[in-house]
Motif scaffolding. Structure first.
Motif, PDB file in Angstrom:
ATOM      1  N   ILE A   6      28.817  43.364  37.654  1.00 51.56           N
ATOM      2  CA  ILE A   6      28.713  43.257  39.117  1.00 51.56           C
ATOM      3  C   ILE A   6      27.273  42.951  39.532  1.00 51.56           C
ATOM      4  O   ILE A   6      27.019  42.078  40.376  1.00 51.56           O
ATOM      5  CB  ILE A   6      29.205  44.569  39.777  1.00 51.56           C
ATOM      6  N   ALA A   7      26.319  43.643  38.904  1.00 48.71           N
ATOM      7  CA  ALA A   7      24.909  43.402  39.225  1.00 48.71           C
ATOM      8  C   ALA A   7      24.511  41.977  38.848  1.00 48.71           C
ATOM      9  O   ALA A   7      23.764  41.314  39.571  1.00 48.71           O
ATOM     10  CB  ALA A   7      24.036  44.415  38.481  1.00 48.71           C
ATOM     11  N   GLN A   8      25.038  41.498  37.718  1.00 45.08           N
ATOM     12  CA  GLN A   8      24.697  40.134  37.275  1.00 45.08           C
ATOM     13  C   GLN A   8      25.157  39.085  38.277  1.00 45.08           C
ATOM     14  O   GLN A   8      24.459  38.117  38.545  1.00 45.08           O
ATOM     15  CB  GLN A   8      25.336  39.885  35.900  1.00 45.08           C
ATOM     16  N   ARG A   9      26.325  39.257  38.858  1.00 46.03           N
ATOM     17  CA  ARG A   9      26.841  38.290  39.834  1.00 46.03           C
ATOM     18  C   ARG A   9      25.953  38.237  41.075  1.00 46.03           C
ATOM     19  O   ARG A   9      25.696  37.171  41.631  1.00 46.03           O
ATOM     20  CB  ARG A   9      28.273  38.638  40.211  1.00 46.03           C
ATOM     21  N   ARG A  10      25.479  39.395  41.525  1.00 51.15           N
ATOM     22  CA  ARG A  10      24.601  39.408  42.695  1.00 51.15           C
ATOM     23  C   ARG A  10      23.277  38.725  42.398  1.00 51.15           C
ATOM     24  O   ARG A  10      22.761  37.958  43.226  1.00 51.15           O
ATOM     25  CB  ARG A  10      24.363  40.861  43.136  1.00 51.15           C
ATOM     26  N   VAL A  11      22.723  38.978  41.224  1.00 45.64           N
ATOM     27  CA  VAL A  11      21.482  38.307  40.827  1.00 45.64           C
ATOM     28  C   VAL A  11      21.700  36.803  40.762  1.00 45.64           C
ATOM     29  O   VAL A  11      20.849  36.004  41.166  1.00 45.64           O
ATOM     30  CB  VAL A  11      20.992  38.846  39.466  1.00 45.64           C
ATOM     31  N   GLY A  12      22.864  36.351  40.274  1.00 51.83           N
ATOM     32  CA  GLY A  12      23.174  34.932  40.161  1.00 51.83           C
ATOM     33  C   GLY A  12      23.175  34.228  41.502  1.00 51.83           C
ATOM     34  O   GLY A  12      22.689  33.096  41.620  1.00 51.83           O
ATOM     35  N   ARG A  13      23.709  34.891  42.523  1.00 55.90           N
ATOM     36  CA  ARG A  13      23.734  34.274  43.855  1.00 55.90           C
ATOM     37  C   ARG A  13      22.319  34.092  44.389  1.00 55.90           C
ATOM     38  O   ARG A  13      22.005  33.081  45.028  1.00 55.90           O
ATOM     39  CB  ARG A  13      24.586  35.121  44.806  1.00 55.90           C
ATOM     40  N   VAL A  14      21.450  35.069  44.145  1.00 57.25           N
ATOM     41  CA  VAL A  14      20.059  34.962  44.593  1.00 57.25           C
ATOM     42  C   VAL A  14      19.367  33.802  43.885  1.00 57.25           C
ATOM     43  O   VAL A  14      18.676  32.992  44.500  1.00 57.25           O
ATOM     44  CB  VAL A  14      19.307  36.283  44.323  1.00 57.25           C
ATOM     45  N   ARG A  15      19.585  33.688  42.570  1.00 56.05           N
ATOM     46  CA  ARG A  15      18.938  32.622  41.806  1.00 56.05           C
ATOM     47  C   ARG A  15      19.449  31.245  42.238  1.00 56.05           C
ATOM     48  O   ARG A  15      18.690  30.268  42.222  1.00 56.05           O
ATOM     49  CB  ARG A  15      19.188  32.824  40.314  1.00 56.05           C
ATOM     50  N   GLN A  25       9.028  28.639  41.864  1.00 54.43           N
ATOM     51  CA  GLN A  25       9.232  28.720  40.413  1.00 54.43           C
ATOM     52  C   GLN A  25       9.019  30.155  39.920  1.00 54.43           C
ATOM     53  O   GLN A  25       9.760  30.637  39.050  1.00 54.43           O
ATOM     54  CB  GLN A  25       8.260  27.767  39.696  1.00 54.43           C
ATOM     55  N   LEU A  26       8.001  30.822  40.485  1.00 52.46           N
ATOM     56  CA  LEU A  26       7.755  32.214  40.105  1.00 52.46           C
ATOM     57  C   LEU A  26       8.910  33.101  40.535  1.00 52.46           C
ATOM     58  O   LEU A  26       9.364  33.981  39.775  1.00 52.46           O
ATOM     59  CB  LEU A  26       6.447  32.692  40.740  1.00 52.46           C
ATOM     60  N   SER A  27       9.419  32.868  41.748  1.00 49.80           N
ATOM     61  CA  SER A  27      10.567  33.650  42.221  1.00 49.80           C
ATOM     62  C   SER A  27      11.776  33.436  41.334  1.00 49.80           C
ATOM     63  O   SER A  27      12.509  34.377  41.006  1.00 49.80           O
ATOM     64  CB  SER A  27      10.898  33.263  43.670  1.00 49.80           C
ATOM     65  N   GLN A  28      11.991  32.168  40.932  1.00 48.91           N
ATOM     66  CA  GLN A  28      13.139  31.871  40.080  1.00 48.91           C
ATOM     67  C   GLN A  28      12.976  32.509  38.707  1.00 48.91           C
ATOM     68  O   GLN A  28      13.935  33.007  38.124  1.00 48.91           O
ATOM     69  CB  GLN A  28      13.305  30.352  39.949  1.00 48.91           C
ATOM     70  N   ALA A  29      11.737  32.471  38.176  1.00 46.40           N
ATOM     71  CA  ALA A  29      11.496  33.056  36.857  1.00 46.40           C
ATOM     72  C   ALA A  29      11.667  34.572  36.875  1.00 46.40           C
ATOM     73  O   ALA A  29      12.164  35.163  35.900  1.00 46.40           O
ATOM     74  CB  ALA A  29      10.092  32.689  36.375  1.00 46.40           C
ATOM     75  N   MET A  30      11.254  35.202  37.990  1.00 48.89           N
ATOM     76  CA  MET A  30      11.292  36.667  38.058  1.00 48.89           C
ATOM     77  C   MET A  30      12.630  37.214  38.546  1.00 48.89           C
ATOM     78  O   MET A  30      12.933  38.378  38.328  1.00 48.89           O
ATOM     79  CB  MET A  30      10.175  37.176  38.975  1.00 48.89           C
ATOM     80  N   SER A  31      13.419  36.366  39.219  1.00 51.77           N
ATOM     81  CA  SER A  31      14.704  36.868  39.711  1.00 51.77           C
ATOM     82  C   SER A  31      15.575  37.251  38.523  1.00 51.77           C
ATOM     83  O   SER A  31      15.795  36.478  37.605  1.00 51.77           O
ATOM     84  CB  SER A  31      15.406  35.788  40.553  1.00 51.77           C
TER      85      SER A  31
END
Length: 626
Positions: free
Chosen positions: A207-216, A270-276
């Protein structure tokens, strides 16, 4: 509105409010129906390779859980058998089997990598060519309202951004899924109680992975938009024209600041994407890495409680399997995030692929067959407004009607913005008339295949475009199989042969980007030679000499007269001196033809043409000092 609106629209920069609106519109990935079904369809031509990959993945995944099971047997039957002493023959057999499994897995991995890389790169290449071909088919208005750098970014950055997903996703998902399932089954076979302990928190992680995926995915969309803007800035400012403009106004520093500002935005994204997701994966790693310690503790409790099925071999094998579970499970979660991220890029690609050209061959359209009227052009009540025209705005052309007979030299004159150039766009159907009928050689242009229509039309525009290639290559763009003799004949007729032969490399001379190593008159004459190689029935001259000095104009005008001989010629003229010999002159004002006739007939009318001609003649006379 100016007939040149289309030509100029693509080069103008967006205003601040327009850029903000564009960014807001692109903050979210475009919504594409059945996105992943369409992505799956990209792999359809490679079914056999995919099936082969799937088989290899299944075999490799199955082999990956064999060594831990052999480890259990090595401990319980080879090292510590019930007899007490190590059973070396059994241990040797088990060790040999383990080595064979490792060798087989490695060979399968090499084969699998080749298949997946081959399929992924072929799919990506086909997607890139498909997008490029689709963009080639788009109408002219699309390119006048879209920055070239943005288009290039979709073609390069977006397609390139999904390359690794196309190359690795199939094998990674299959391999890791099968490995995880096989490891889970092996763990159940070893001990179901320890298995429950190992997987109890997995649903929360998913469930946590899916939420992180939407942000990325949202960050990926913004990142690609920033890359598009950087590509647009690069294309605009580092071209020869852009550099000349910046140096002319001493704006190099401002351009560097503009690029630097977007570059900072790109770094931030790019930093946000790398750290998300990094905190998420850190927690996953801690959890999965801690499981062996928890297993040891729970095993101790079970043994202390009298469980007989848990042996030393079982504990070692279970922790080995669980350790094997760590990498594929983490990889599977990362791939899931990559798939969600790439979904945003695929959506941007499909957004372009779903664009419908405003001008397309309709059902039943065919090639030009009636060659008896070849070169005849007729407009019947034609009106036209550019796609970006505002509601209530006067159309660029309003009820235009005329006829040009085969072999005639027809000229269109008038003040700037009258709609002359728009007429030249409508003849080869670069734009579609809003209403009315346009006939070419006796056929409605909508009934003709665009390829067939354009094959009979040659265009020489005011702004000649030459590729950064040799003179011969630029000429052969009109006729790829043209012989050297044909090149020489065309250049002689265009009054440029002697100039070309004066260059050290002759026809092999590089012209530079957009032909900047040549003078304006030389470029125009090469363009005329290129049209002569095409040998069209109709020649369209869009103010072909207006940007030249008087000497170059005379030389180019002589070449144009040679090129026009024996074919229908439509000249869009600013300098009336170039069209006094025309068979018919049409005077265009505010989108309408207000006068028509020969030069002498129009002068006798003493109307708009006479006023324009007198104005140009007077401006050309030397001024008497006061």
């Amino acid at each position: 509105m100016s007939g040149m609106r289309a030509a100029a629209g693509g080069r103008g920069r967006l205003s601040g409010s327009d850029e903000e609106a564009q960014r807001a519109a692109n903050a979210q990935a475009p919504v594409i129906e059945h996105l992943f079904r369409r992505v799956y369809g990209l792999f359809a031509p490679h079914r056999r390779a995919l099936i082969g990959t799937a088989i290899l993945v299944l075999i490799g995944a199955a082999l990956s859980v064999v060594p831990p099971l052999l480890t259990q047997r090595a401990f319980d039957d080879g090292l510590f058998p019930a007899a007490g002493r190590p059973d070396l023959p059994v241990l040797s057999l088990i060790v040999g089997l383990m080595i064979l499994v490792y060798i087989g897995s490695a060979l399968l991995g090499v084969w699998q990598t080749y298949l997946t890389a081959s399929v992924g790169n072929q799919v990506m290449g086909a997607l890139r060519v498909r997008l490029f071909g689709h963009l080639q088919a788009m109408d002219l208005s699309f390119f006048t309202r879209t920055k070239t750098g943005v288009i290039q970014s979709r073609l390069q950055n977006d397609v390139g951004g999904v390359a690794s997903v196309l190359t690795n996703t199939v094998s990674s998902i299959l391999g890791n899924t099968v490995t995880v399932i096989a490891a889970f089954v092996a763990m159940l076979l070893l001990n179901w109680q320890l298995t429950v302990v190992a997987v109890v928190l997995m649903p929360i992680l998913v469930i946590a992975q899916r939420r992180v995926g939407r942000v990325r995915a949202r960050i990926a969309t913004k990142t690609q938009e920033s890359l598009s803007e950087m590509s647009a800035i690069t294309q605009e400012t580092l071209s020869v024209s852009g550099i000349l403009l910046a140096k002319s106004f001493n704006m190099q520093g401002a351009e560097v600041q503009r690029y630097s500002a977007e570059n900072k935005n790109q770094i931030r994204l790019q930093l946000s994407q790398a750290m998300s997701g990094q905190w998420f994966f850190a927690i996953v790693t801690i959890f999965l890495s801690s499981i062996p310690a928890i297993v040891y503790f729970v095993a101790g409790l079970l043994v202390d409680g009298g469980a007989q099925a848990i042996t030393a071999g079982t504990i070692v094998a279970f922790t080995t399997v669980q350790a094997r579970l760590l990498f594929p499970l983490t990889s599977l979660m990362r791939v899931a995030l990559d798939v969600q991220t790439s979904g945003a890029l695929f959506a941007r690609i499909f957004e372009y692929l779903d664009l419908k050209p405003a001008i397309a061959d309709r059902s039943g359209a065919g090639p030009l067959r009636d060659l008896g009227q070849l070169g005849r052009i007729e407009f019947d009540g034609v009106s036209f407004a550019y796609p970006d025209a505002q509601p209530g705005e006067r159309p660029t052309l309003d009820g235009v009607s005329f006829r040009i007979e085969p072999g005639q030299f027809a000229a269109f004159v008038g003040s700037s913005g009258a709609g002359k150039t728009t007429i030249s766009y409508l003849i080869p159907r670069l734009y579609e008339a809003s209403s009315g009928r346009i006939e070419f050689s006796g056929s409605d242009v909508k009934d003709l295949l665009q390829e067939s229509l354009v094959a009979h039309i040659g265009i020489v525009s005011q702004e000649t475009y030459l590729f950064h290639a040799t003179i011969a290559d630029n000429l052969r763009y009109a006729k790829p199989d043209a012989s050297q003799a044909e090149l020489e004949e065309a250049t002689r007729r265009a009054n440029i042969h002697q100039t070309i032969m004066s260059f050290p490399d002759g026809f092999g001379t590089l012209v530079g980007e957009r032909g900047y190593r040549l003078s304006g008159g030389e470029k125009q004459r090469i363009a005329i030679a290129r049209v002569l190689l095409k040998d069209p029935a109709v020649l369209v001259l869009d103010e072909a000499t207006s940007a030249l000095d008087s000497i170059s104009e005379r030389v180019v005008q002589s070449a144009l007269e040679t090129a026009a001989h024996g074919r229908t010629t439509v000249a869009i003229a600013h300098r009336l001196s170039t069209v006094v010999a025309a068979d018919v002159i049409f005077v265009v004002e505010q989108g309408r033809i207000v006068e028509r006739g020969t030069h002498h007939e129009l002068l006798a009318l003493n109307g708009r043409y006479a006023a324009l001609y007198a104005e140009q003649v007077n401006s050309a006379l030397p001024q008497t000092p006061a």
